[in-house]
Motif scaffolding. Structure first.
Motif, PDB file in Angstrom:
ATOM      1  N   ARG A  63     -88.959  43.211   9.656  1.00  0.00           N
ATOM      2  CA  ARG A  63     -88.895  44.032   8.445  1.00  0.00           C
ATOM      3  C   ARG A  63     -90.238  44.107   7.732  1.00  0.00           C
ATOM      4  NH1 ARG A  63     -83.270  41.713   5.726  1.00  0.00           N
ATOM      5  NH2 ARG A  63     -81.883  42.222   7.476  1.00  0.00           N
ATOM      6  N   ARG A  64     -91.271  43.543   8.289  1.00  0.00           N
ATOM      7  CA  ARG A  64     -92.560  43.504   7.602  1.00  0.00           C
ATOM      8  C   ARG A  64     -93.615  44.269   8.397  1.00  0.00           C
ATOM      9  NH1 ARG A  64     -92.620  40.178   3.308  1.00  0.00           N
ATOM     10  NH2 ARG A  64     -90.766  38.888   3.006  1.00  0.00           N
ATOM     11  N   ILE A  65     -94.849  43.980   8.110  1.00  0.00           N
ATOM     12  CA  ILE A  65     -95.948  44.703   8.761  1.00  0.00           C
ATOM     13  C   ILE A  65     -95.847  44.567  10.276  1.00  0.00           C
ATOM     14  CG2 ILE A  65     -98.453  44.788   9.036  1.00  0.00           C
ATOM     15  CD1 ILE A  65     -98.673  43.856   6.121  1.00  0.00           C
ATOM     16  N   THR A  91     -87.652  35.245  12.996  1.00  0.00           N
ATOM     17  CA  THR A  91     -88.510  36.291  12.427  1.00  0.00           C
ATOM     18  C   THR A  91     -87.857  37.664  12.485  1.00  0.00           C
ATOM     19  OG1 THR A  91     -89.604  36.532  14.584  1.00  0.00           O
ATOM     20  CG2 THR A  91     -90.629  35.059  12.978  1.00  0.00           C
ATOM     21  N   PHE A  92     -86.721  37.779  13.144  1.00  0.00           N
ATOM     22  CA  PHE A  92     -85.983  39.039  13.164  1.00  0.00           C
ATOM     23  C   PHE A  92     -84.508  38.724  13.324  1.00  0.00           C
ATOM     24  CE2 PHE A  92     -87.342  38.089  17.488  1.00  0.00           C
ATOM     25  CZ  PHE A  92     -86.161  38.198  18.209  1.00  0.00           C
ATOM     26  N   CYS A 123     -97.294  34.285  15.162  1.00  0.00           N
ATOM     27  CA  CYS A 123     -98.355  33.816  14.265  1.00  0.00           C
ATOM     28  C   CYS A 123     -98.786  34.933  13.324  1.00  0.00           C
ATOM     29  CB  CYS A 123     -99.548  33.305  15.069  1.00  0.00           C
ATOM     30  SG  CYS A 123     -99.234  31.771  15.978  1.00  0.00           S
ATOM     31  N   ARG A 124     -98.891  36.137  13.837  1.00  0.00           N
ATOM     32  CA  ARG A 124     -99.262  37.264  12.985  1.00  0.00           C
ATOM     33  C   ARG A 124     -98.170  37.576  11.963  1.00  0.00           C
ATOM     34  NH1 ARG A 124    -102.665  37.508  16.740  1.00  0.00           N
ATOM     35  NH2 ARG A 124    -104.632  38.611  16.483  1.00  0.00           N
ATOM     36  N   TYR A 125     -96.939  37.409  12.380  1.00  0.00           N
ATOM     37  CA  TYR A 125     -95.837  37.588  11.441  1.00  0.00           C
ATOM     38  C   TYR A 125     -95.946  36.571  10.309  1.00  0.00           C
ATOM     39  CZ  TYR A 125     -91.055  37.890   9.643  1.00  0.00           C
ATOM     40  OH  TYR A 125     -89.965  38.040   8.827  1.00  0.00           O
ATOM     41  N   GLU A 184     -98.615  35.085   9.241  1.00  0.00           N
ATOM     42  CA  GLU A 184     -99.766  35.425   8.408  1.00  0.00           C
ATOM     43  C   GLU A 184     -99.454  36.592   7.480  1.00  0.00           C
ATOM     44  OE1 GLU A 184    -102.579  36.117  11.469  1.00  0.00           O
ATOM     45  OE2 GLU A 184    -102.790  33.982  11.993  1.00  0.00           O
ATOM     46  N   SER A 185     -98.616  37.535   7.937  1.00  0.00           N
ATOM     47  CA  SER A 185     -98.270  38.691   7.109  1.00  0.00           C
ATOM     48  C   SER A 185     -97.392  38.306   5.926  1.00  0.00           C
ATOM     49  CB  SER A 185     -97.568  39.756   7.950  1.00  0.00           C
ATOM     50  OG  SER A 185     -96.236  39.360   8.269  1.00  0.00           O
ATOM     51  N   MET A 186     -96.778  37.112   5.980  1.00  0.00           N
ATOM     52  CA  MET A 186     -95.936  36.650   4.883  1.00  0.00           C
ATOM     53  C   MET A 186     -96.778  36.247   3.668  1.00  0.00           C
ATOM     54  SD  MET A 186     -92.678  36.642   5.911  1.00  0.00           S
ATOM     55  CE  MET A 186     -91.808  35.334   5.063  1.00  0.00           C
ATOM     56  N   GLY A 187     -98.069  36.020   3.876  1.00  0.00           N
ATOM     57  CA  GLY A 187     -98.944  35.641   2.777  1.00  0.00           C
ATOM     58  C   GLY A 187     -98.814  34.193   2.363  1.00  0.00           C
ATOM     59  N   ASN A 188     -98.065  33.424   3.144  1.00  0.00           N
ATOM     60  CA  ASN A 188     -97.884  32.008   2.831  1.00  0.00           C
ATOM     61  C   ASN A 188     -98.744  31.192   3.788  1.00  0.00           C
ATOM     62  OD1 ASN A 188     -97.076  29.435   2.232  1.00  0.00           O
ATOM     63  ND2 ASN A 188     -94.892  29.765   2.620  1.00  0.00           N
ATOM     64  N   MET A 189     -99.922  30.802   3.354  1.00  0.00           N
ATOM     65  CA  MET A 189    -100.853  30.118   4.241  1.00  0.00           C
ATOM     66  C   MET A 189    -100.381  28.717   4.607  1.00  0.00           C
ATOM     67  SD  MET A 189    -102.855  32.486   4.803  1.00  0.00           S
ATOM     68  CE  MET A 189    -103.971  31.558   5.851  1.00  0.00           C
TER      69      MET A 189
END
Length: 436
Positions: free
Chosen positions: A260-262, A233-234, A299-301, A303-308
């Protein structure tokens, strides 16, 4: 202190474990450990010195110096040695007192044993006098308490001055946003309490000592375990460095995986050193506190990807590696040395971690993969827990550290109302290399 042997039951105190201790090249005499080849009059003085300081263990039947090609474990006649020591304690000590004796027999039929003498400073009458003097323990040798030290010993309550075996860490808390929603998947905490030397009781934390601890942490096993937990994730991390609340008697070192995301930091590790604020005469036995927190937001990362379709789960090998990285770091020689330097104590007094806390934002069952795990009907679930360590295990030894981690993983599954964790652990260990 040789914590594992000091806390082990008599049945667990075997000649194999004692031989392994004596064979360690880094195991030397210290504040809390002494080797004696045989009985001598100075042995009684050493018992009193340990009782007046931090307690400890004396192993009679082991030479104090290792020589190439020779076995340090020579053994003694246990009963004769006990009789002579007990007689010396009765004649010399004021008030009369004697420590615990545990004969550990050889397994070769020779009739010889190593005599383990446990000196528990929590139960000894302090000050324990010999000829109206109070022996005290320095690093690997005995000395005599001066007037100030003697007065402090005389003023102590029965259990003051010595840390209990349990660590008593505060459970962590999840951070929340403005709407009161948790912002983390889980926080995993371990750490230690430790006594403080005279200098640490008044001097501020120096930048040099804090930076040296950061360097030790960056060279430990923990950063690798954190990157493994991050699961891609990083691709960058900061390394441990001072961040946030740092003051004269508080240091906060933070390691961050940079996303790099939210979710800017999918993984963080926070090491906090807290020396007590002492005003006026202060307590007789000030205690420093060091906590290691691992904060995960994977898990939050996801979810932030928008891919359920990607619902992250923390797999058993990753959790085992994280626990191993934490424990291995807390017993790492360089990290221990820097912690001892901050507290102004001998490295022998830096205890091994004996607690692990986990607090999650959701039931643990939702953090773990379902493969091989089944919900026990009506068993309920949990959102974390407190995991105690077996004090008889020496976490510096890879196999014993693995045993502790496996016990914790099994407890995690049971507390979550799941069956099958024990079988998962066994299969995982069967397919991995033995620990080094």
């Amino acid at each position: 202190m040789t914590t594992s042997l000091f806390a082990a039951s008599a049945a667990d105190l075997t000649i194999e474990r004692i031989r392994a201790l004596a064979a360690r090249p880094d195991q030397v005499e210290s504040l809390t450990l002494e080797f004696k080849r045989e009985y001598s009059k100075s042995l009684v003085t050493t018992i009193a010195a340990m009782a007046n300081t931090y307690g400890g263990m004396i192993l009679v039947g082991i030479t104090d110096k290792a020589e190439p090609g020779t076995d340090r474990v020579v053994g003694v006649d246990a009963q004769d040695t006990i009789d002579r020591i007990a007689s010396g304690c009765r004649e010399k000590f004021d008030p009369p007192w004697e420590p615990a004796f545990i004969p550990v027999p050889f397994d070769d039929g020779s009739g010889l044993s190593v005599l383990a003498i446990r000196v528990d400073a929590n139960t000894a009458p302090r000050p324990l006098l010999i000829d109206l003097k109070a022996p005290i323990r320095l690093s690997g040798q005995n000395s005599t308490a001066d007037r100030g030290r003697l007065l402090r010993l005389a003023r102590e309550e029965p259990t003051e001055g010595v840390l209990p075996m349990d660590q008593g860490l505060m459970s962590p808390q999840l951070s929340v946003d403005n709407e009161g929603t948790a912002t983390e998947d889980f926080v995993l905490r371990t750490g230690i309490n430790l006594p403080m030397g005279d200098a640490a009781a008044w001097r501020p934390l120096s930048e040099r000592s804090v930076n040296a601890l950061a360097q030790g942490l960056n060279g430990s096993a923990l950063p690798g375990a954190l990157r493994n937990l991050g699961h891609g994730t990083f691709d960058q991390s900061t390394g441990f460095r001072p961040l946030g609340h740092n003051r004269a008697r508080t240091a906060r070192l933070v390691w961050q995986g940079v996303g790099r995301r939210i979710v800017a930091h999918p993984i963080e590790a926070i090491v906090t050193v807290t020396l007590p604020q002492i005003y006026g005469p202060g307590p007789a036995a000030p205690v420093a506190n060091i906590t290691f927190d691992v904060v995960s937001r994977i898990c939050r990362y996801a979810e932030s990807m928008g891919n359920m379709s990607w619902q992250h789960r923390y797999r058993l090998p990753t959790l085992a590696d994280l626990c191993d990285g934490l424990l291995k770091t807390l017993v790492d020689a360089r990290v221990v040395e820097e912690i001892a330097r901050i507290a102004d104590i001998d490295t022998a007094l830096v205890a091994q971690p004996r607690e692990l806390h986990l607090i999650a934002d959701r039931p643990v069952i939702e953090l773990l993969p379902s493969d091989g795990l089944e919900q026990i009907p009506g068993a309920g679930t949990s959102m974390g827990g407190t995991f105690r360590a077996n004090p008889a295990l020496d976490l510096r030894i890879a196999t014993e550290r693995q045993e502790q981690i496996d016990d914790w993983l099994c407890q995690l599954g049971l507390d979550a109302g799941l069956s099958g964790m024990e079988a998962l652990v066994e299969r995982y260990r069967a397919t991995t290399k033995p620990p080094a």
